[in-house]
Motif scaffolding. Structure first.
Motif, PDB file in Angstrom:
ATOM      1  N   TRP A 130       0.819  -1.000   0.369  1.00  7.44           N
ATOM      2  CA  TRP A 130      -0.121   0.528   0.135  1.00  7.44           C
ATOM      3  C   TRP A 130       0.606   1.412   0.185  1.00  7.44           C
ATOM      4  N   ARG A 133       2.328   1.475  -3.850  1.00  8.79           N
ATOM      5  CA  ARG A 133       1.145   2.210  -4.262  1.00  8.79           C
ATOM      6  C   ARG A 133       1.193   3.864  -4.172  1.00  8.79           C
ATOM      7  N   GLU A 164     -10.194  -0.146   0.584  1.00 10.98           N
ATOM      8  CA  GLU A 164     -10.844   0.074  -0.797  1.00 10.98           C
ATOM      9  C   GLU A 164     -11.721   1.066  -0.910  1.00 10.98           C
ATOM     10  N   SER A 184       2.840  11.974  -6.467  1.00 13.41           N
ATOM     11  CA  SER A 184       2.503  10.571  -6.581  1.00 13.41           C
ATOM     12  C   SER A 184       0.707  10.210  -5.353  1.00 13.41           C
ATOM     13  N   GLU A 187      -1.938  11.082  -8.862  1.00 17.30           N
ATOM     14  CA  GLU A 187      -1.285   9.538  -9.426  1.00 17.30           C
ATOM     15  C   GLU A 187      -2.073   8.628  -8.822  1.00 17.30           C
ATOM     16  N   VAL A 188      -2.159   8.419  -7.705  1.00 18.56           N
ATOM     17  CA  VAL A 188      -3.248   7.579  -7.205  1.00 18.56           C
ATOM     18  C   VAL A 188      -4.353   8.240  -6.930  1.00 18.56           C
ATOM     19  N   ARG A 190      -5.531   9.636 -10.042  1.00 14.61           N
ATOM     20  CA  ARG A 190      -6.676   9.480 -11.055  1.00 14.61           C
ATOM     21  C   ARG A 190      -6.738   8.035 -11.094  1.00 14.61           C
ATOM     22  N   SER A 191      -5.911   7.172 -10.578  1.00 16.23           N
ATOM     23  CA  SER A 191      -5.902   5.896 -10.876  1.00 16.23           C
ATOM     24  C   SER A 191      -7.378   4.932  -9.648  1.00 16.23           C
ATOM     25  N   LEU A 192      -7.511   5.427  -8.759  1.00 12.30           N
ATOM     26  CA  LEU A 192      -9.178   5.635  -8.295  1.00 12.30           C
ATOM     27  C   LEU A 192     -10.643   5.765  -8.869  1.00 12.30           C
ATOM     28  N   ARG A 193      -9.902   7.076  -9.418  1.00 11.68           N
ATOM     29  CA  ARG A 193     -11.177   8.047 -10.870  1.00 11.68           C
ATOM     30  C   ARG A 193     -11.813   6.310 -11.806  1.00 11.68           C
ATOM     31  N   LYS A 194     -10.366   6.422 -12.199  1.00 11.18           N
ATOM     32  CA  LYS A 194     -10.726   5.304 -13.364  1.00 11.18           C
ATOM     33  C   LYS A 194     -11.318   3.249 -12.507  1.00 11.18           C
ATOM     34  N   GLN A 195     -10.935   3.267 -11.242  1.00 11.45           N
ATOM     35  CA  GLN A 195     -12.147   2.985 -10.451  1.00 11.45           C
ATOM     36  C   GLN A 195     -12.919   2.899  -9.948  1.00 11.45           C
TER      37      GLN A 195
END
Length: 502
Positions: A130, A133, A164, A184, A187-188, A190-195
């Motif tokens: 974690w 990430r 989560e 950093s 970036e996390v 943006r990744s969560l947004r895609k999820q």
């Protein structure tokens, strides 16, 4: 942004009172899956209170909360967690004597247990995953008490992400982070947004809002002002929505001819922290101390103030060499220190506003061990009015004040001593744009009165805008010094990263 027909979260008509004082009145807020929604407003506007209602810390007095279209009554944080809501509060909420991994999975150790025994290696590896990430290289077995404020903030973020959650609330998440750590984190996000995770982002940093958020909702004095799309929002209009008035330029320094030397340090060294630090500050000067996290800025301030002892080095105040073995010595020699962590080091939270402002001044307020009440009240009222501290009364517990007003109290208790040297470590962290302007005006006023100020800040535009000179640290050493005319963001960052400035 991924937008679905039904919102992930809807809050409508939210009401909340504390001791008969209404702090939220008919507030609304919505969040869609895959959206990063900024919640903005001055300190005391009600942002954190609204999110604490969502997180089950407070119970609302009126209104409705719907998750996935279904009305919910959220009465405690555990229930909020079961609904997929995770919160990172503005004030850090870690247990210092436990390790990073124990804090990450506090209350969830059973996930890593077998036959009643905790599988420590599995917990260690999961913690490392974690943290990685977030781009953080940190030993999960380190105690939290050994970490800097910024590192602790990253642990908080990692803990929230490990749940989560489908709704993630970030309350001033970057206040203690370096630029590298902020990127950093982005970036996390943006990744969560895609999820499809919905993120509520509370911040006073305007540049961050435009870089990561989709919509903005503004509160003022506990009331809903409006919601705007980021791409269609004029920042001047946004500021007017937040403060209800025009705000001047962020940084305003009136040129002052520096006077006599107020502070000089030579060869200040503490093994493993700082090495051979030498500089001086003259009356009327604001000297900025810049650098990346871990560069040794706060450690230098703590050595000057006597919190820690150097292995070698000397300190002069107004031309006289002084021995500073503890903070009381520094105070007697006219040095004041506003620390970066107001919660743990700057305030006694259960005490009142009056008591906190009086604490460093008890000697001057007392006669034969008895505090002279009228003199104390006069001093306290003077500082409260001078700094425009918003409060219900002087007896109000300081922990109930907004973050910005708490910071004003920390500054005010030292100004009552009329110090010659003022060290400010992250003075505007977690402070709204209106309060920032007031702090900048105060710094400018104090410098014009002849005070010497050492400004430590991770906000580089703040350092560049407010400082007469900028000192840059890298890995415990001074790497560069720039005049106001020479200092640029590129030069300072190059020096802070260990590069050579041409």
């Amino acid at each position: 942004m991924m937008r679905m027909t039904a919102p992930l979260l809807e809050m409508e008509g939210i009401q909340k009172e504390f001791a008969g004082v209404r702090v939220l009145s008919d507030v609304q807020f919505s969040l869609y899956p895959g959206e990063v929604h900024a919640l903005m407003g001055e300190n005391g506007a009600g942002k954190s209170t609204l999110m604490k209602i969502l997180g089950g810390v407070y119970e609302k007095d009126g209104g409705t909360v719907r998750i996935h279209g279904k009305e919910r009554e959220i009465t405690n944080p555990r229930q909020a967690g079961s609904l997929g809501i995770a919160m990172i509060h503005q004030e850090l909420n870690l247990i210092p004597h436990l390790t990073v991994m124990e804090n990450l999975f506090l209350g969830r150790e059973s996930v890593f247990s077998r036959f009643g025994w905790i599988r420590w290696e599995r917990m260690r590896q999961e913690s490392r995953n974690w943290l990685e990430r977030l781009g953080v290289d940190m030993d999960p077995t380190r105690k939290v008490s050994e970490l800097s404020v910024g590192q602790q903030q990253m642990v908080e973020i990692a803990r929230a992400l490990s749940l989560e959650a489908k709704i993630l609330v970030l309350d001033e998440p970057t206040a203690a982070l370096t630029n590298r750590e902020i990127e950093s984190l982005f970036e996390v996000i943006r990744s969560l947004r895609k999820q499809g995770v919905g993120v509520v982002y509370i911040s006073h940093r305007m540049e961050e809002i435009s870089g990561i958020c989709d919509r903005i909702t503004v509160l003022r004095d506990g009331e809903y002002v409006g919601t705007r799309s980021v791409v269609e929002t004029d920042m001047d209009e946004l500021v007017r929505m937040m403060v209800g008035r025009e705000v001047q330029s962020r940084y305003r320094r009136q040129p002052v001819a520096p006077g006599e030397e107020r502070l000089r340090v030579e060869g200040l060294t503490r093994r493993g922290e700082v090495e051979d630090i030498s500089f001086s500050i003259r009356a009327g000067e604001i000297v900025g101390l810049a650098g990346l996290m871990g560069a040794g800025r706060t450690e230098t301030a703590r050595l000057i103030f006597g919190v820690c002892q150097p292995d070698r080095g000397n300190v002069w105040v107004s031309g006289a060499k002084v021995e500073i073995r503890r903070p009381e010595d520094a105070i007697q020699h006219g040095i004041a220190f506003v620390t970066e962590n107001r919660k743990d080091e700057g305030l006694v939270l259960p005490l009142s506003l009056r008591e906190n402002l009086s604490l460093p001044n008890l000697d001057s307020l007392s006669s034969k061990g008895i505090i002279r009440g009228r003199k104390e009240e006069s001093l306290v009222r003077e500082q409260v009015e001078r700094l425009r501290v918003k409060r219900n009364s002087l007896e109000q517990e300081v922990k109930t004040l907004s973050g910005g007003n708490q910071q004003k109290v920390v500054i005010g208790k030292w100004l009552a001593l009329s110090p010659q040297v003022l060290i400010l470590d992250e003075p505007t962290r977690g402070v709204d744009i209106g309060a920032k302007e007031e702090i900048y005006q105060l710094m400018d006023h104090l410098a014009r009165e002849g005070m010497a100020i050492l400004l430590i800040s991770s906000d580089l535009p703040e350092v560049l805008g407010m400082s007469d000179r900028v000192l840059v640290m890298h890995e415990g050493r001074l790497k560069g010094e720039f005049t106001q005319e020479e200092a640029t963001q590129e030069k300072v960052m190059t020096a802070a990263s260990g590069g050579e400035v041409t």
